[in-house]
Design an enzyme around this catalytic site. Structure first.
Site, short mmCIF file in Angstrom:
data_model
loop_
_atom_site.label_atom_id
_atom_site.label_comp_id
_atom_site.label_asym_id
_atom_site.label_seq_id
_atom_site.Cartn_x
_atom_site.Cartn_y
_atom_site.Cartn_z
N GLY A 250 0.80 -1.23 0.00
CA GLY A 250 0.00 0.00 0.00
C GLY A 250 0.83 1.27 0.00
O GLY A 250 1.85 1.36 -0.67
N SER A 251 0.39 2.23 0.79
CA SER A 251 0.90 3.60 0.73
C SER A 251 2.37 3.74 1.10
O SER A 251 2.88 3.06 1.99
CB SER A 251 0.07 4.47 1.67
OG SER A 251 0.68 5.74 1.77
N THR A 252 3.02 4.68 0.41
CA THR A 252 4.44 4.98 0.67
C THR A 252 4.62 5.96 1.82
O THR A 252 5.72 6.35 2.14
CB THR A 252 5.08 5.58 -0.60
OG1 THR A 252 4.37 6.78 -0.93
CG2 THR A 252 5.00 4.63 -1.77
N VAL A 253 3.49 6.36 2.42
CA VAL A 253 3.54 7.28 3.57
C VAL A 253 3.62 6.50 4.88
O VAL A 253 3.75 7.07 5.95
CB VAL A 253 2.31 8.23 3.53
CG1 VAL A 253 2.38 9.27 4.62
CG2 VAL A 253 2.23 8.94 2.19
N TYR B 188 -9.27 2.50 0.75
CA TYR B 188 -8.76 3.27 1.89
C TYR B 188 -9.85 3.97 2.70
O TYR B 188 -9.61 4.42 3.82
CB TYR B 188 -7.74 4.32 1.43
CG TYR B 188 -6.35 3.77 1.16
CD1 TYR B 188 -5.55 3.32 2.21
CD2 TYR B 188 -5.84 3.70 -0.12
CE1 TYR B 188 -4.27 2.82 1.98
CE2 TYR B 188 -4.56 3.20 -0.37
CZ TYR B 188 -3.78 2.76 0.69
OH TYR B 188 -2.53 2.27 0.46
#
Lengths: 139, 391
Positions: free
Chosen positions: A65-68, B365
């Site tokens: 998922g997210s790179t944050v 999300y």
């Protein structure tokens, strides 16, 4: 009490490369952004929903998922809610950089497979500089 | 990892503390993944912009880099933040949040990074050329860059992409190397993908099934840009797919695990997102809408009156063009809004508990990032629902 030793490749540049704690094992990947509540350290929208990563040795296949996610790990660490150590089948950059900045021992490419051989509740000691994982089985 | 004399000097602080800090990040990364050396990059795209997702850790990190005098050495663009910098009041965002968001963006700007605030850097001039090396964060742009543009990037963290922008370098490992770019699984698509959302559903399924594999996707259909964007973003949200191939790649296809995706499986993805109530809002533009997607929505709502709020997210440059071409006005006349600089995931949305979207990534999300239920439907159906047609 049964004890097993696992060997892998660890993050060597930490000031405190050794940590221990109770294992929390996920057979599914984790996206720190989304899957971990940054205010509480509790896992959400994931098969481990309701479990807390805080103070645990978190064992999971890889980060997705997210790179944050890196900043989520750093935020958790600043609130004292980060895992004490992390063990991955294959490390990913997002988790790794979070571990580097937050000073969390991290080991990957572990033999035997950590997701199979460690169970939630086992007591796990991680030496990130040597890549050695000692597991005291709960039963 | 081998360092040149110059790189060693940079690491030791001889070229200033800023470079030293960035080099330390890249050396931890390179040493851990056993990179042979650092290589130059053409550009960077940096995530970690919204105050909602990055929090105080992001601000502290940026203040540290900025106070040491960090400057981007290569062209670098920025991901969406948490608000539309012009229309933030219309999003219901609190002033305190807006101030924090402005501070984050100023810190990036001071470092010479272009505050494009979009997840589609390839629409804002940061278009990596085929075969070149870049350092991209933003999961969807990584996958798009590797797969559609044929340039090379690892799945960088927001922080490692920042360090690469400052040094102009990245460690040579992973997807920068030929030997790591072969397909690892074959996916045969036997269903007609009717809309860009169907491509997103396919990506969602692949990411969920194979996590960080490199799929070779075999389909009789073409892969236009918008469809590639949806496929990339969904595969990088449910999984960590950073590279896929579309079509044949004969030399590497022997002995690969093979799965078939049929109509039933694509339908299951749509069904896995469902609402227990009527949608409170329709949100489009994850990833940020292209001018063609904006045009299509404008045409669908022209002369109509929306019954449910319709918010469309896009980049600043697409909105400017959309204003010139009258698309934005048509959407606004129908009662809709077009926002920039932010997105349905990283904005702190309040006042809605359910939404309908054409984006598998946004639907994925939504429950965790905004405590909202989400349903997934193709664009046309989303807009019809917003216009009051029953589902």
């Amino acid at each position: 009490m049964t004890k097993i030793i696992l060997k892998g490749f660890g993050l060597k540049t930490l000031r405190s490369p050794v940590a221990e704690g109770e294992a929390l094992v996920s057979e599914y990947p984790i996206s720190f952004l989304g899957n971990v509540n940054p205010e509480t350290g509790v896992i959400q929208n994931h098969p481990l929903e309701g479990e807390s990563v805080a103070g645990r040795v978190l064992v999971f296949p890889t980060g997705v998922g997210s790179t944050v996610g890196t900043y989520v790990i750093i935020n958790l660490a600043e609130k004292g809610l980060a895992p004490r150590a992390m063990i991955q089948r294959r490390a990913d950059t997002v988790t790794l950089i979070g571990a580097v900045v937050a000073g969390i021992p991290l080991v990957h490419r572990v033999i035997p497979d950590p997701v199979e051989s460690i169970k939630s509740g086992d007591w796990v000691k991680v030496d990130s500089s040597k890549g050695i994982i000692e597991v005291e089985k709960k039963k | 990892m081998y360092l040149t004399k110059e790189e060693e000097k940079a690491l030791d602080g001889e070229h200033g503390e800023a470079l030293s800090l960035a080099m330390r990040v890249l050396c931890s990364l390179g040493d851990f993944f056993e990179a042979e050396r650092l290589i130059p990059i053409q550009s960077a795209h940096i995530s970690g912009v919204s105050y909602k997702t990055g929090g105080e850790a992001l601000l502290t990190t940026l203040k540290k880099f900025s106070s040491l005098g960090s400057r981007a050495l290569v062209p670098a663009t920025l991901n969406p933040g948490g608000v539309d910098l012009e229309m933030w009041r219309e999003m219901g965002v609190e002033e305190k949040f807006f101030e924090k968001q402005k501070e984050i963006i100023s810190l990036y700007t001071e470092m010479g990074i272009l505050a494009t605030c979009s997840c589609t850097p390839y629409e804002a001039g940061n278009i990596p050329a085929r075969g070149t090396h870049v350092s991209f964060a933003e999961s969807s742009a990584i996958t798009f860059t590797n797969s559609y543009l044929n340039a090379r990037t690892n799945r960088e963290s927001g922080l490692s992409a920042l360090a690469s922008a400052i040094t102009g370098k990245t460690p040579l490992y992973g997807l920068h190397l030929d030997e790591n770019r072969f397909p690892t699984v074959k996916v045969r698509v036997t269903v007609a993908l009717e809309s860009s959302t169907h491509y997103g559903a396919l990506g969602y399924l692949i990411g969920k099934s194979f996590s960080d594999a490199i799929p070779l996707i075999q389909s009789d259909q073409s892969l236009p840009l918008v469809e590639a964007k949806h496929l990339s973003s969904a595969a990088a949200a449910s999984g960590a797919v950073a590279l896929y191939y579309w079509g044949e790649k004969a030399e590497a296809t022997k002995d690969l695990e093979k799965i078939e995706v049929d109509k039933r499986e694509i339908n299951q993805v749509f069904e896995s997102f469902s609402l227990t109530r009527e949608p409170g809002i329709v949100m489009l533009g994850c990833p940020h809408y292209s001018i063609y997607e904006l045009k299509r929505v404008a045409e669908m709502v022209e002369g109509e009156r929306l019954k449910i709020p319709l918010w469309v997210f896009t980049s600043r440059q697409v909105k400017c063009l959309g204003e010139r071409l009258g698309f934005v006005q048509r959407i606004e006349r129908a009662g809709g809004k077009v926002f920039c600089d932010t997105c349905p995931i990283v904005a702190p949305l309040k006042g809605f508990d359910s939404f309908l979207t054409d984006s598998a990534k946004a639907a994925h999300y939504a429950p965790s990032m905004n405590r909202m239920e989400a349903a997934l439907q193709p664009t046309e159906k989303c807009v019809k629902v917003a216009l009051g047609f029953k589902q």
